[in-house]
Motif scaffolding. Structure first.
Motif, PDB file in Angstrom:
ATOM      1  N   ILE A 107       0.824  -1.198   0.000  1.00 41.97           N
ATOM      2  CA  ILE A 107       0.000   0.000   0.000  1.00 41.97           C
ATOM      3  C   ILE A 107       0.864   1.257   0.000  1.00 41.97           C
ATOM      4  O   ILE A 107       2.027   1.233   0.382  1.00 41.97           O
ATOM      5  CB  ILE A 107      -0.976   0.032   1.204  1.00 41.97           C
ATOM      6  N   ASP A 108       0.246   2.350  -0.439  1.00 41.69           N
ATOM      7  CA  ASP A 108       0.857   3.665  -0.362  1.00 41.69           C
ATOM      8  C   ASP A 108       0.220   4.362   0.840  1.00 41.69           C
ATOM      9  O   ASP A 108      -0.934   4.764   0.774  1.00 41.69           O
ATOM     10  CB  ASP A 108       0.583   4.454  -1.642  1.00 41.69           C
ATOM     11  N   PRO A 109       0.941   4.482   1.951  1.00 40.02           N
ATOM     12  CA  PRO A 109       0.351   5.025   3.180  1.00 40.02           C
ATOM     13  C   PRO A 109       0.364   6.553   3.240  1.00 40.02           C
ATOM     14  O   PRO A 109       0.555   7.149   4.291  1.00 40.02           O
ATOM     15  CB  PRO A 109       1.240   4.420   4.266  1.00 40.02           C
ATOM     16  N   ALA A 110       0.126   7.219   2.121  1.00 35.98           N
ATOM     17  CA  ALA A 110       0.237   8.671   2.062  1.00 35.98           C
ATOM     18  C   ALA A 110      -0.907   9.402   2.757  1.00 35.98           C
ATOM     19  O   ALA A 110      -0.729  10.530   3.205  1.00 35.98           O
ATOM     20  CB  ALA A 110       0.310   9.123   0.602  1.00 35.98           C
ATOM     21  N   ASP A 111      -2.088   8.796   2.864  1.00 37.28           N
ATOM     22  CA  ASP A 111      -3.244   9.456   3.461  1.00 37.28           C
ATOM     23  C   ASP A 111      -3.027   9.624   4.964  1.00 37.28           C
ATOM     24  O   ASP A 111      -2.883   8.642   5.687  1.00 37.28           O
ATOM     25  CB  ASP A 111      -4.491   8.603   3.196  1.00 37.28           C
ATOM     26  N   PRO A 112      -3.005  10.875   5.472  1.00 33.06           N
ATOM     27  CA  PRO A 112      -2.749  11.078   6.897  1.00 33.06           C
ATOM     28  C   PRO A 112      -3.849  10.536   7.806  1.00 33.06           C
ATOM     29  O   PRO A 112      -3.612  10.294   8.984  1.00 33.06           O
ATOM     30  CB  PRO A 112      -2.628  12.595   7.040  1.00 33.06           C
ATOM     31  N   ALA A 113      -5.050  10.307   7.274  1.00 34.62           N
ATOM     32  CA  ALA A 113      -6.132   9.757   8.091  1.00 34.62           C
ATOM     33  C   ALA A 113      -6.057   8.236   8.182  1.00 34.62           C
ATOM     34  O   ALA A 113      -6.714   7.630   9.022  1.00 34.62           O
ATOM     35  CB  ALA A 113      -7.483  10.168   7.517  1.00 34.62           C
ATOM     36  N   MET A 114      -5.258   7.608   7.317  1.00 38.88           N
ATOM     37  CA  MET A 114      -5.159   6.155   7.287  1.00 38.88           C
ATOM     38  C   MET A 114      -4.270   5.657   8.420  1.00 38.88           C
ATOM     39  O   MET A 114      -3.144   6.113   8.588  1.00 38.88           O
ATOM     40  CB  MET A 114      -4.573   5.682   5.952  1.00 38.88           C
ATOM     41  N   LEU A 115      -4.795   4.723   9.192  1.00 42.74           N
ATOM     42  CA  LEU A 115      -4.002   4.030  10.190  1.00 42.74           C
ATOM     43  C   LEU A 115      -3.619   2.684   9.598  1.00 42.74           C
ATOM     44  O   LEU A 115      -4.374   2.107   8.812  1.00 42.74           O
ATOM     45  CB  LEU A 115      -4.801   3.826  11.480  1.00 42.74           C
ATOM     46  N   VAL A 116      -2.458   2.175   9.971  1.00 46.96           N
ATOM     47  CA  VAL A 116      -2.018   0.883   9.450  1.00 46.96           C
ATOM     48  C   VAL A 116      -1.671  -0.049  10.599  1.00 46.96           C
ATOM     49  O   VAL A 116      -1.381   0.390  11.711  1.00 46.96           O
ATOM     50  CB  VAL A 116      -0.808   1.019   8.486  1.00 46.96           C
ATOM     51  N   SER A 117      -1.703  -1.333  10.302  1.00 46.10           N
ATOM     52  CA  SER A 117      -1.271  -2.358  11.231  1.00 46.10           C
ATOM     53  C   SER A 117      -0.248  -3.229  10.514  1.00 46.10           C
ATOM     54  O   SER A 117      -0.398  -3.515   9.327  1.00 46.10           O
ATOM     55  CB  SER A 117      -2.452  -3.220  11.687  1.00 46.10           C
ATOM     56  N   VAL A 118       0.767  -3.637  11.225  1.00 40.22           N
ATOM     57  CA  VAL A 118       1.781  -4.537  10.666  1.00 40.22           C
ATOM     58  C   VAL A 118       1.778  -5.878  11.402  1.00 40.22           C
ATOM     59  O   VAL A 118       2.657  -6.698  11.195  1.00 40.22           O
ATOM     60  CB  VAL A 118       3.192  -3.881  10.707  1.00 40.22           C
ATOM     61  N   ASP A 119       0.752  -6.067  12.247  1.00 41.80           N
ATOM     62  CA  ASP A 119       0.677  -7.292  13.043  1.00 41.80           C
ATOM     63  C   ASP A 119      -0.718  -7.918  13.010  1.00 41.80           C
ATOM     64  O   ASP A 119      -1.208  -8.429  14.002  1.00 41.80           O
ATOM     65  CB  ASP A 119       1.118  -7.027  14.480  1.00 41.80           C
ATOM     66  N   GLY A 120      -1.357  -7.868  11.849  1.00 43.08           N
ATOM     67  CA  GLY A 120      -2.649  -8.515  11.697  1.00 43.08           C
ATOM     68  C   GLY A 120      -3.815  -7.783  12.332  1.00 43.08           C
ATOM     69  O   GLY A 120      -4.867  -8.368  12.551  1.00 43.08           O
ATOM     70  N   GLY A 121      -3.651  -6.507  12.649  1.00 44.25           N
ATOM     71  CA  GLY A 121      -4.738  -5.717  13.213  1.00 44.25           C
ATOM     72  C   GLY A 121      -4.713  -5.605  14.724  1.00 44.25           C
ATOM     73  O   GLY A 121      -5.622  -5.037  15.313  1.00 44.25           O
ATOM     74  N   ALA A 122      -3.674  -6.130  15.376  1.00 48.34           N
ATOM     75  CA  ALA A 122      -3.599  -6.036  16.838  1.00 48.34           C
ATOM     76  C   ALA A 122      -3.242  -4.626  17.300  1.00 48.34           C
ATOM     77  O   ALA A 122      -3.754  -4.153  18.315  1.00 48.34           O
ATOM     78  CB  ALA A 122      -2.580  -7.037  17.385  1.00 48.34           C
ATOM     79  N   ASN A 123      -2.373  -3.932  16.565  1.00 45.38           N
ATOM     80  CA  ASN A 123      -1.938  -2.581  16.923  1.00 45.38           C
ATOM     81  C   ASN A 123      -2.060  -1.678  15.701  1.00 45.38           C
ATOM     82  O   ASN A 123      -1.832  -2.122  14.573  1.00 45.38           O
ATOM     83  CB  ASN A 123      -0.483  -2.590  17.408  1.00 45.38           C
ATOM     84  N   TRP A 124      -2.367  -0.399  15.948  1.00 43.18           N
ATOM     85  CA  TRP A 124      -2.606   0.558  14.870  1.00 43.18           C
ATOM     86  C   TRP A 124      -1.808   1.826  15.073  1.00 43.18           C
ATOM     87  O   TRP A 124      -1.553   2.225  16.213  1.00 43.18           O
ATOM     88  CB  TRP A 124      -4.091   0.927  14.807  1.00 43.18           C
ATOM     89  N   TRP A 134      -9.558   3.463   8.500  1.00 40.11           N
ATOM     90  CA  TRP A 134      -9.920   4.877   8.536  1.00 40.11           C
ATOM     91  C   TRP A 134     -11.002   5.059   9.584  1.00 40.11           C
ATOM     92  O   TRP A 134     -12.135   4.609   9.387  1.00 40.11           O
ATOM     93  CB  TRP A 134     -10.494   5.361   7.213  1.00 40.11           C
ATOM     94  N   PRO A 135     -10.705   5.724  10.694  1.00 42.69           N
ATOM     95  CA  PRO A 135     -11.770   6.061  11.646  1.00 42.69           C
ATOM     96  C   PRO A 135     -12.675   7.125  11.014  1.00 42.69           C
ATOM     97  O   PRO A 135     -12.191   8.078  10.406  1.00 42.69           O
ATOM     98  CB  PRO A 135     -11.024   6.639  12.845  1.00 42.69           C
TER      99      PRO A 135
END
Length: 153
Positions: free
Chosen positions: A87-104, A132-133
């Motif tokens: 993914i391109d994580p450029a959107d400042p409102a986008m939160l990402v997880s690198v552990d299957g959704g456990a942490n954001w 995206w909240p």
């Protein structure tokens, strides 16, 4: 479209939102092609993602709508990212997880353990989920659109 498209189209609200609110989601996926027009300007053209090849840039559009007869709050749109996409994580409102959704968090805030017991900064290749909240209260019938880019590995 294959497995990548099927997994990418599996956009869902978080489990709590699914039980609390009838939010409808509709996802569309396009391959972005950049060409040059007669004046030398870049032109971006979106085409249906019928076939995907490594290096293709995808534009994923998630349309959402509150189908309930009452306002909703605390809703987030969450999407699992197939392993073949970066993914391109450029959107400042986008939160990402690198552990299957456990942490954001924002990508630049996340770290991963290394095989030798250290840590390293997470990269776009590590992202497993995006979220995206939704801001504030969502009125009945209110909807919107979220879009993000990804590259086929």
């Amino acid at each position: 479209m294959g497995a990548i498209a099927a997994a990418t189209l599996g956009v869902t609200a978080p489990l709590t939102a699914v039980h609390a609110a009838p939010i409808s989601l509709n996802t569309q996926m396009f391959v972005e092609h950049v060409t040059t027009d007669i004046n030398g300007r870049a032109r971006r053209v979106l085409r249906a993602a019928d076939r995907l090849s490594p290096g293709d840039t995808l534009v994923v559009v998630v349309n959402w709508r509150n189908r309930a007869d009452r306002a909703m709050s605390g809703i987030a749109v969450t999407n699992a990212i197939p392993g073949r996409l970066r993914i391109d994580p450029a959107d400042p409102a986008m939160l990402v997880s690198v552990d299957g959704g456990a942490n954001w968090g924002r990508l630049d805030q996340l770290w991963l353990p290394t095989p030798l017991g250290g840590t390293r900064r997470a990269t776009a290749e590590d992202v497993t989920h995006i979220r995206w909240p939704m801001p504030g209260t969502i009125a009945p019938g209110q909807g919107g659109r979220i879009a993000y880019r990804a590259t086929v590995r």
